[in-house]
Scaffold this active site. Structure first.
Site, PDB file in Angstrom:
ATOM      1  N   GLU A 133       3.312   3.673  -2.031  1.00 43.03           N
ATOM      2  CA  GLU A 133       3.226   3.889  -0.581  1.00 43.03           C
ATOM      3  C   GLU A 133       3.482   2.555   0.106  1.00 43.03           C
ATOM      4  O   GLU A 133       3.632   1.522  -0.559  1.00 43.03           O
ATOM      5  CB  GLU A 133       1.830   4.424  -0.201  1.00 43.03           C
ATOM      6  CG  GLU A 133       0.718   3.464  -0.562  1.00 43.03           C
ATOM      7  CD  GLU A 133      -0.687   3.965  -0.235  1.00 43.03           C
ATOM      8  OE1 GLU A 133      -0.847   4.811   0.656  1.00 43.03           O
ATOM      9  OE2 GLU A 133      -1.629   3.475  -0.889  1.00 43.03           O
TER      10      GLU A 133
ATOM     11  N   LEU B  24      -3.377   6.206  -0.696  1.00 44.88           N
ATOM     12  CA  LEU B  24      -4.307   6.783   0.266  1.00 44.88           C
ATOM     13  C   LEU B  24      -3.713   8.114   0.733  1.00 44.88           C
ATOM     14  O   LEU B  24      -2.528   8.174   1.089  1.00 44.88           O
ATOM     15  CB  LEU B  24      -4.471   5.854   1.470  1.00 44.88           C
ATOM     16  CG  LEU B  24      -5.506   6.378   2.456  1.00 44.88           C
ATOM     17  CD1 LEU B  24      -6.920   6.118   1.950  1.00 44.88           C
ATOM     18  CD2 LEU B  24      -5.329   5.764   3.829  1.00 44.88           C
TER      19      LEU B  24
ATOM     20  N   LYS C 174     -10.484   4.482   1.240  1.00 40.15           N
ATOM     21  CA  LYS C 174     -10.008   3.682   2.372  1.00 40.15           C
ATOM     22  C   LYS C 174     -10.929   2.482   2.569  1.00 40.15           C
ATOM     23  O   LYS C 174     -11.750   2.419   3.487  1.00 40.15           O
ATOM     24  CB  LYS C 174      -9.905   4.544   3.643  1.00 40.15           C
ATOM     25  CG  LYS C 174      -8.994   3.931   4.693  1.00 40.15           C
ATOM     26  CD  LYS C 174      -8.594   4.966   5.702  1.00 40.15           C
ATOM     27  CE  LYS C 174      -7.950   4.373   6.933  1.00 40.15           C
ATOM     28  NZ  LYS C 174      -6.692   3.693   6.671  1.00 40.15           N
TER      29      LYS C 174
ATOM     30  N   TYR D 109     -13.266   2.144   6.129  1.00 35.41           N
ATOM     31  CA  TYR D 109     -12.897   2.269   7.539  1.00 35.41           C
ATOM     32  C   TYR D 109     -12.058   3.510   7.761  1.00 35.41           C
ATOM     33  O   TYR D 109     -11.610   4.146   6.815  1.00 35.41           O
ATOM     34  CB  TYR D 109     -12.160   1.011   8.014  1.00 35.41           C
ATOM     35  CG  TYR D 109     -10.726   0.901   7.540  1.00 35.41           C
ATOM     36  CD1 TYR D 109     -10.430   0.598   6.215  1.00 35.41           C
ATOM     37  CD2 TYR D 109      -9.668   1.117   8.415  1.00 35.41           C
ATOM     38  CE1 TYR D 109      -9.113   0.496   5.786  1.00 35.41           C
ATOM     39  CE2 TYR D 109      -8.349   1.016   7.995  1.00 35.41           C
ATOM     40  CZ  TYR D 109      -8.085   0.703   6.670  1.00 35.41           C
ATOM     41  OH  TYR D 109      -6.780   0.620   6.253  1.00 35.41           O
TER      42      TYR D 109
END
Ligand code: PMP
Length: 284
Positions: free
Chosen positions: A180, A205, A147, A33
């Protein structure tokens, strides 16, 4: 005005938008996505988002459902039909519909879904006061650079943050380094005014907001280093912040309840936020 979604070739009323029960996204999270910000009716950083989408697809060996040009048209059309001036557009591509079997089906057509919705600008108090994060073990797989729609660890982490009345959970790898957030990239500013964020490897990411902020940092001549940092280093940093398409750049003032710096958003975070908002506004 009622919402409209694009589902596998058709524009349909949002409340009637459905996918097949044997869509591999539904059964295996076999899909990818993107989320793009809509600012002043324009798409922020469309090219890098579409490049990252193409990379995610190719890493998972999923074909492109449409040419890049057609995808741009559909994306704009969904934004237009939903009358979104300030908001987000969500693109999802799954491997397609096939009888449930783990290995790739032979001839399957990828399924594209596009939705868009309005989003209010960030609450000024959040920006003025800064936000809190907690830290949690990073329990994800080793391809966080893709992703993928497989977001269960991220969902669990964000829920823990919510229950702790924090905005985000920073995930920590086995070496004690922050990777993250569950839906954001993590940054600190050292006492020497070095801006630090983890290098974009398979553990994170590579956020499009991260890339835009790195460009701004270069342009402003600030010092920056791409390297990992520990939770202890983050807690004693002079500033911390996080970035993503949906939250832009938000100052972090507490980590696991401990104050970062003087407990107020720092000057560099504020400056970078302003500069990033100007960059996003240029999309209009
Ligand atoms: N990391 C993760 C795990 C995310 O889900 C996101 C947002 N999708 C980000 C970082 C930030 O990426 P971007 O700036 O492209 O929104």
């Amino acid at each position: 005005m009622s919402r409209v979604a694009y589902v596998d070739g058709r524009y349909v009323p949002h409340r009637l938008a459905v996918v097949h029960i044997e869509d591999r996204g539904y059964q295996f999270a076999d899909g990818v996505y993107e989320v793009l910000a809509v600012v002043g009716g324009g798409l922020v950083d469309e090219e890098p988002h579409l490049l990252r989408l193409a990379r995610s697809l190719s890493e998972l060996r999923i074909g492109a459902p449409l040419s890049a040009a057609a995808l741009k048209i559909v994306t704009r059309e969904v934004v237009r039909r939903n009358n979104v001036h300030h908001g987000i557009v969500y693109l999802q591509i799954t491997r397609g519909v096939a009888p449930r079997d783990h290995s790739f089906p032979k001839s399957v057509k990828p399924v594209l879904v596009v939705t868009s919705r309005r989003r209010k600008p960030a609450d000024p108090r959040t920006v003025e006061d800064g936000i809190a994060v907690i830290t949690i073990p990073d329990i994800r797989w080793q391809r966080c650079d893709i992703k993928s729609i497989a977001l269960l660890p991220n969902v669990l982490g964000k829920q823990l943050a919510k229950e702790a009345r924090a905005f985000e959970a920073w995930q920590v790898d086995r070496a004690g380094q922050v990777t993250e957030g569950t839906s954001t990239n993590a940054w600190i500013v050292t006492a020497d005014r070095d801006v630090v964020t983890r290098r974009a490897d398979n553990a994170i990411l590579n956020g499009i907001t991260r890339l835009a902020v790195l460009d701004i940092i270069r342009g402003e001549g600030f010092r920056f280093v791409e390297r990992p940092f520990t939770v202890a280093e983050a807690k004693t940093a002079s500033e911390a912040f996080l970035t993503s398409t949906t939250v832009d750049l938000l100052p972090v003032v507490r980590i696991d309840g401990d104050r970062v710096g003087n407990g107020m958003p720092g000057p560099l975070s504020r400056r970078l936020r302003e500069r990033y908002l100007a960059h996003a506004a240029a999309a209009a």
